[in-house]
Structures are given as C-alpha cells and as structure tokens.
Design an enzyme around this catalytic site. Structure first.
Site, PDB file in Angstrom:
ATOM      1  N   SER A 136       0.840  -1.189   0.000  1.00 56.44           N
ATOM      2  CA  SER A 136       0.000   0.000   0.000  1.00 56.44           C
ATOM      3  C   SER A 136       0.882   1.249   0.000  1.00 56.44           C
ATOM      4  O   SER A 136       1.713   1.430  -0.881  1.00 56.44           O
ATOM      5  CB  SER A 136      -0.954  -0.044   1.200  1.00 56.44           C
ATOM      6  OG  SER A 136      -1.913   0.979   1.132  1.00 56.44           O
ATOM      7  N   ASP A 174      -9.769  -5.006  -4.700  1.00 55.11           N
ATOM      8  CA  ASP A 174      -9.208  -3.835  -4.032  1.00 55.11           C
ATOM      9  C   ASP A 174      -9.998  -2.602  -4.462  1.00 55.11           C
ATOM     10  O   ASP A 174      -9.970  -2.202  -5.619  1.00 55.11           O
ATOM     11  CB  ASP A 174      -7.734  -3.691  -4.427  1.00 55.11           C
ATOM     12  CG  ASP A 174      -6.989  -2.647  -3.605  1.00 55.11           C
ATOM     13  OD1 ASP A 174      -7.633  -1.698  -3.121  1.00 55.11           O
ATOM     14  OD2 ASP A 174      -5.763  -2.775  -3.472  1.00 55.11           O
ATOM     15  N   HIS A 213      -8.056  -4.681  -0.371  1.00 53.58           N
ATOM     16  CA  HIS A 213      -6.776  -4.006  -0.172  1.00 53.58           C
ATOM     17  C   HIS A 213      -6.045  -4.549   1.052  1.00 53.58           C
ATOM     18  O   HIS A 213      -4.843  -4.812   1.001  1.00 53.58           O
ATOM     19  CB  HIS A 213      -7.013  -2.503  -0.016  1.00 53.58           C
ATOM     20  CG  HIS A 213      -5.773  -1.671  -0.111  1.00 53.58           C
ATOM     21  ND1 HIS A 213      -5.167  -1.360  -1.304  1.00 53.58           N
ATOM     22  CD2 HIS A 213      -5.012  -1.072   0.863  1.00 53.58           C
ATOM     23  CE1 HIS A 213      -4.102  -0.609  -1.084  1.00 53.58           C
ATOM     24  NE2 HIS A 213      -3.986  -0.422   0.223  1.00 53.58           N
TER      25      HIS A 213
END
Length: 373
Positions: free
Chosen positions: A166, A311, A343
């Site tokens: 991320s 995601d 995610h």
C-alpha cells in the site's frame, strides 16, 4: 517525538555532503517480541526531496542476534500514511512498536536471521503520497545502512531486498524506478522487491476513494503533495473552502488512521470548490511527476507483486497495466492476483512471497520473464 528531538536535525554542513551520507546514529532499546539479542539502531542520513533540495531522513535498523552472517537486509517501507512527522515509524518503533502495521513482518524477517531497515521515507515534513521523495529517501537509507558497519556490524556488500505494501509500496516501487539514475552503485545489491496492494497512480486513486470509507486518504495526499510543491500548495489554498480549512489541516497534527476517521464517506466537494478541480493543470502536473509509477523505465531487479482483485482503495486495473508495461519492457516479474481479496488482505503477500525473498537474498537467480497467476 521527532518534531522536538534534536537527533532528527541534521548538522549545518550536511547540505555539502553526498546523498546517503550517514550523519548520526544512536542505539535504542530493542522492542519485545523481535527475538533474543536483537540490537536496534537509528541512523540519520542525508537525502533530497522531490525537488532536489537537500533534506535528511531517519531509518530504524534491527540487527538479529541469531544470524550467522549479517549479509542479508530487508528494507521495509511502512504504510504509515501520515502528514505528521510524529507518526513516523522511527518514533512508533520506540514508543509503541507493536502498533506499526508491519511489526509482525519485521519480527518474522529477524527470526530468519535477516537484518531489517525501516526508513521514515516521507521525510521530516511527512510528505505522504510523494513518490519521488519516498524513492530518494528509501535509496539513501540503504546507502546509509550499508555504511554503518562500524556501528551495526552489517556487511557493506550485503544483499538488500525491498518490501512494501500500500503506502509502503510507494517508497519501494519508486526506489526501483530511480535506482539506475540516482543510486547506480546499488543496482546489483538490491536483489529484488516484494510489492503488495500497489497504488500506481494518485489520480485514479483519488476518484476511487472519494465519498467512501477510505475518503480520508484524499486530504492526506493533497497535504502531503503541497509540502514540497509550492504551486500545488497555492492551488490547494485557492480551491479549499475557507470554512473547511481548520478541519482539513488537522491532518498535520494527527496520525493518518486517526485523521481519516473524520473524513469517512466525505465527498471532496464538501471541502473543495468542486471535484473537477483535480483535473486542473497544476495538480495533473504534480500527479504525473511524483504520483504516477512506470514513467522512468523498466526496473532491472526481479519483482514479486501481490494484488487483490477486489481492491476498492486502489482498483486492480492500473496495477495490471503497469505489470503489462514492465513485462513488455523485459522485466522479471511474478504477479499474483489474489482472487476476491481486498486491499487489506493483500498484506498476505508477505507469506506468499517469503520463499521468493529468501532465494533472492541467498543470491539464487530469479526466473526470467513474467508469470501471472
């Protein structure tokens, strides 16, 4: 905290030194649960920001006590996603280490006998979302770590692998793109990268998150980019609704997750003059320059990508496109598309890629070409 800790302030002459120069060090207590005899150091190093101006960064380095040799280093780029310097990993790892999202990864890597470096890659001004800042700082932290042998006993010829998910993948991925031109001497020592839940471009991510549970990311990114781009800061001042400014700039005194709660389901039109302002020339220029991956050639290091097909914070299509571009450019990639993963679940990429990482650190050549599954 870093905002008042003199350790973070570089010496006056640091601007004349080369990027990656080790400026200062200190040893800090080892957190519990990271293995017996682990030593922990913090290194202040010279770097540069997105505009090329001199700056400094701090990395926290864990040296395992169970390693037969100190020739394997993992650079973990944390997804700390904040515009407050006091939320940097170097401070969290001193005060509340288990609250860092990557703490279990760090412990796992140390148990394998690998040293771990965790840089504050957003820099002293916490420029969240700024890919160039993140990439430069990540590379300079590696330079400093490899210079630290008289302090840490680390091997200056160690193999180094990058890990990030991320927001942490921003630092890792931009480092891969920049290493050829910015830190060419590291080309052969960076032996691979594990990248999870990638966020390939700021522009599409803003629109994907507007009005959702993760819409608090948008004010964080806007403020992070404004810290190093004066034109962007002036543009933001012009489109920010005056009665929303106080709450909006609260992000600079709160950690990312804490601040984001107050912006859950908020539409950007509730604090900006319009959602269409993101298409103005100035933000588009900055998004392109420091918020878009894949514009600086194909990395030569082997890469392992792990991405969730569901995601919603960063939809998979831009990652698919980036991988395709790199594969067409001759990259060596394993890309695992995690079916029905969102995610957060993409963090399991550390488990999926751990044996791959071990092979890279052991000097085993990666398979050539691209494997997508």
């Amino acid at each position: 905290p870093p905002s008042v800790d003199s350790f973070y302030q570089p010496p006056a002459d640091y601007v004349n030194l080369s990027p990656g120069t080790l400026l200062r060090s200190r040893q800090i207590p080892s957190p519990q649960n990271v293995g017996a005899c682990t030593r922990v150091f913090q290194l202040l190093y010279r770097s540069q920001d997105a505009t090329g101006a001199p700056t400094a960064g701090v990395s926290t380095v864990f040296v395992p006590g169970n390693a037969s040799s100190l020739d394997k280093i993992i650079s973990v780029q944390s997804a700390y996603d904040s515009t407050d310097i006091d939320c940097s990993p170097s401070y969290t790892l001193r005060t509340n280490p288990t609250s860092l999202g990557e703490f279990s990864e760090i412990s796992s890597f140390l148990s394998r006998g690998w040293s771990v470096s965790v840089p504050d890659f957003e820099g002293f001004f916490a420029a969240f979302g700024n890919g160039l800042q993140a990439g430069y700082s990540t590379l300079d932290s590696i330079r400093a770590v490899l210079q630290s042998g008289n302090i840490t006993n680390l091997d200056p010829t160690a193999n180094v692998a990058l890990v990030g998910g991320s927001g942490g993948a921003i630092g890792s991925e931009f480092a891969l793109e920049l290493v050829k031109t910015y830190a060419a001497e590291l080309q052969s020592q960076i032996v691979g990268a594990l990248l999870m839940a990638l966020v390939p471009d700021v522009n599409s991510t803003i629109y994907a998150n507007d009005g959702t549970t993760t819409s608090g990311l948008i004010p964080l990114v806007l403020q992070g980019l404004a810290k190093q781009y004066l034109s962007f800061a002036n543009w933001l001042s012009g489109v920010l609704l005056s009665d929303q400014a106080a709450g909006f700039f609260g992000a600079t005194t709160e950690c990312g997750e804490q601040f984001a709660i107050s912006y859950v389901f908020r539409q950007s039109s509730s604090y900006l003059t319009s959602t269409s302002v993101f298409q103005d020339a100035i933000p588009q220029q900055v998004f392109q320059e420091t918020g878009t991956m894949g514009l600086r050639g194909t990395p030569s290091q082997p890469m392992f990508y792990y991405k969730g097909t569901l995601d919603t914070l960063s939809p998979i299509a831009p990652t698919d496109a980036l991988i395709q571009k790199y594969c067409e450019g001759g990259a060596n990639i394993i890309y695992q598309r995690c079916t029905n993963c969102d995610h957060g679940l993409a963090s399991y990429g550390v488990i999926a890629g751990s044996s791959w990482l071990e092979d890279r650190l052991n000097g085993i050549p990666a398979a050539t070409g691209c494997t997508i599954s």
